[in-house]
Enzyme design. Sequence first.
Site, short mmCIF file in Angstrom:
data_model
loop_
_atom_site.label_atom_id
_atom_site.label_comp_id
_atom_site.label_asym_id
_atom_site.label_seq_id
_atom_site.Cartn_x
_atom_site.Cartn_y
_atom_site.Cartn_z
N HIS A 1 0.86 -1.26 -0.05
CA HIS A 1 0.23 0.68 0.00
C HIS A 1 0.99 1.41 0.45
O HIS A 1 0.64 2.63 -0.41
CB HIS A 1 -0.89 -0.30 0.98
CG HIS A 1 -2.04 -0.77 0.85
ND1 HIS A 1 -2.23 -2.78 1.19
CD2 HIS A 1 -3.29 -1.11 -0.10
CE1 HIS A 1 -3.31 -3.18 1.09
NE2 HIS A 1 -3.38 -2.24 0.05
N ARG B 1 -10.71 4.25 -0.92
CA ARG B 1 -10.32 3.22 0.19
C ARG B 1 -10.26 3.88 1.84
O ARG B 1 -10.07 4.73 1.91
CB ARG B 1 -8.70 2.74 -0.15
CG ARG B 1 -8.61 2.24 -1.75
CD ARG B 1 -7.21 1.91 -1.42
NE ARG B 1 -6.55 0.89 -2.56
CZ ARG B 1 -5.80 0.82 -3.10
NH1 ARG B 1 -5.78 1.60 -4.12
NH2 ARG B 1 -6.08 -0.18 -4.24
N GLU C 1 -10.76 -10.25 -4.27
CA GLU C 1 -9.74 -10.68 -4.65
C GLU C 1 -9.12 -12.41 -3.14
O GLU C 1 -7.75 -12.18 -2.84
CB GLU C 1 -8.80 -9.33 -3.71
CG GLU C 1 -9.95 -9.10 -2.38
CD GLU C 1 -9.91 -8.11 -1.70
OE1 GLU C 1 -8.74 -7.54 -2.02
OE2 GLU C 1 -10.84 -7.51 -1.04
N ASP D 1 -4.56 -8.35 -4.25
CA ASP D 1 -4.18 -9.13 -3.12
C ASP D 1 -4.77 -10.75 -3.87
O ASP D 1 -4.52 -11.38 -3.16
CB ASP D 1 -5.93 -9.05 -2.11
CG ASP D 1 -4.89 -8.25 -0.77
OD1 ASP D 1 -4.10 -8.66 -0.63
OD2 ASP D 1 -6.13 -7.01 -0.67
N CYS E 1 -9.61 -3.11 -9.97
CA CYS E 1 -9.59 -1.47 -9.54
C CYS E 1 -7.64 -2.36 -8.90
O CYS E 1 -7.60 -1.60 -8.18
CB CYS E 1 -10.63 -1.26 -8.63
SG CYS E 1 -10.47 -2.84 -6.82
C1 PEP Z 1 -6.34 -5.06 -4.69
O1 PEP Z 1 -6.25 -6.01 -3.43
O2 PEP Z 1 -6.03 -5.19 -5.54
C2 PEP Z 1 -7.30 -3.95 -4.40
C3 PEP Z 1 -7.42 -3.05 -4.87
O3 PEP Z 1 -7.37 -3.30 -2.94
P1 PEP Z 1 -5.88 -3.42 -2.03
O4 PEP Z 1 -5.07 -3.15 -2.93
O5 PEP Z 1 -6.56 -1.60 -1.28
O6 PEP Z 1 -5.63 -4.44 -1.09
MG MG Z 2 -6.54 -5.68 -1.81
#
Ligand code: PEP
Ligand code: MG
Length: 579
Positions: A199, A306, A440, A464, A511
Amino acid sequence: MSFTLHGLGVSGGIAIGHAHLVTSASLEVDHYQIPEEFVAREVKRFDKAVKNVRTELDALEKEIKATQRGDASADMAAFLTVHRMILEDPSFTETPREVIARESCNAEWALKLQLDDLLAQFADVQDEYLRERKTDVRQVAERIVAALAGQGGVVPEKLRERAEDTILVAHDLSPADVILFKDHKVAAFVTDVGGSTSHTAILARSLAIPAIVALHTARELVREDEVIIVDGTQGVVIIDPDETVLAEYRLKQNQWKLERQKLSRIKTALAETLDGTLIELHANIELPGDLAAVKQSGATGIGLFRTEFLFMNRKDTPDEEEQFAAYKTVAEGMRGQPVVIRTLDIGADKTLDGTDLGTAHSALGLRAIRYCLSEPQLFNTQLRAILRASRFGNVKILIPMLVSVTELRQTITALDIAKAQLKAEGKKFNDEIQVGGMIEIPAAAIALPMFLKTLDFLSIGTNDLIQYTLAIDRADDTVAHLYDPLHPAVLMLISNVIQQANAANIPVAVCGEMAGDVELTRLLLGFGLRHFSMHPANLLPVKQRVLMSNLPDVEPVAAKILKSGDPEKIRSLLDKLNA
Ligand code: PEP
Ligand code: MG
């Protein structure tokens, strides 16, 4: 002396600036002299910080008792007891006071000197258990330093006054640290650890600043204020460059900026392929303040909000009114365009205050919807806030990390309860609000039909999905080279989800970071994807690729890539697709 370091470029572009060394551990403290007459006051400041940490530990203890989570709470309680013992030890409460008086130095520095002393003593300890307590000692010192600063995180007062060419050099930065940079402009950052879809890296891309992770020794080798060049596209850091190299990179920097400017010409164009297929390009955001970047990108909606970033860098959690105001701002700001609000996805590398909460918050632990279902009050507050904001725009709810139908049912029940409460209170909301799920976790992708019956839309979280399919911790640089969006298993899962959703007429988006990678745009189009959500900074390059793609050409190559189990062949077919 000039030298170069190589790492993992996680956010493109070139920055040239001065290094500022930080660590999230906040033990990189300043050292300054305290005039004689203020020494007593400095001692008091230290005492107050210790007192605040005591209160903090008390509050944590109460919270653990209240939540009573079996073994986990016993472990946490034991861990707190150790921290409390360390805090109450005279080496923490008394010695730094003596050092302040003796050296006439600031409290942070006195604490650091004492900590160095304590840690040196640990070096000779044979007993493994005792040696491990070193981390606890360090953590308690960090708490006191944070209390002295009156806040957590890594953005020190100094940074607020720094020039905009500041390049942060850190061992590691948590997402909570990086989100603070939204308010305090920095030119780039580089870290010694981290993976490309951690992240921290994702936030760098959303800030549209160059960033490099996994440099291993940058924090050790770079000196404060040294001139450095960060090439986020190539993953290269050049320390103390000579004039020729500087001139070369200034030119590259200008070219990069020019290319970005050129792209802004297609901002208002429809995202349509050459054969006339309309593609939805939405934006991912972390905070309502990102709306300006969304507008600049020409996104036609927000595909992922988010919300956990509203909860970071603070001691309390945002109440219903505060959340409602944030969601309403975004809903209204998008003027009827879709706004997908994801419920709190806390856990793994995203902890509320940037600290490690232990195994319970590992990537396989009590994360995202699991966490929310275990905290009904917190979840209820968020659902009520989202529902109330729903009448100010086209708001949809997205559930992260779904794995079982039971969780989905429990979530729907929680939503129904929130709706019933609002109705009883006479508060308005959109009763027909759509509920989508993030795909995910491989289990959800494989057993998709069980979700298709209940969900209004899907969003594939490739970050994920890759992490869990390949068993690669997305934040761990030691396995970063194995994190592969093109692994045949990953491609099969993504393509299957898209096909099944399309066949069932359930809208499906991607996403994760794959959606914003221009090298993968045609591949995803070829799999049948018509809806992408990404950082605003990636949107125009992706739109340009969409405008130059012809689906009848792209689909057969994508099908070949899917069939091929051979990584080299996949690479060469992808090159062909992007040629
Ligand atoms: C993902 O896991 O691709 C996602 C968009 O969520 P995050 O990156 O916030 O876990
Ligand atoms: Mg995710």
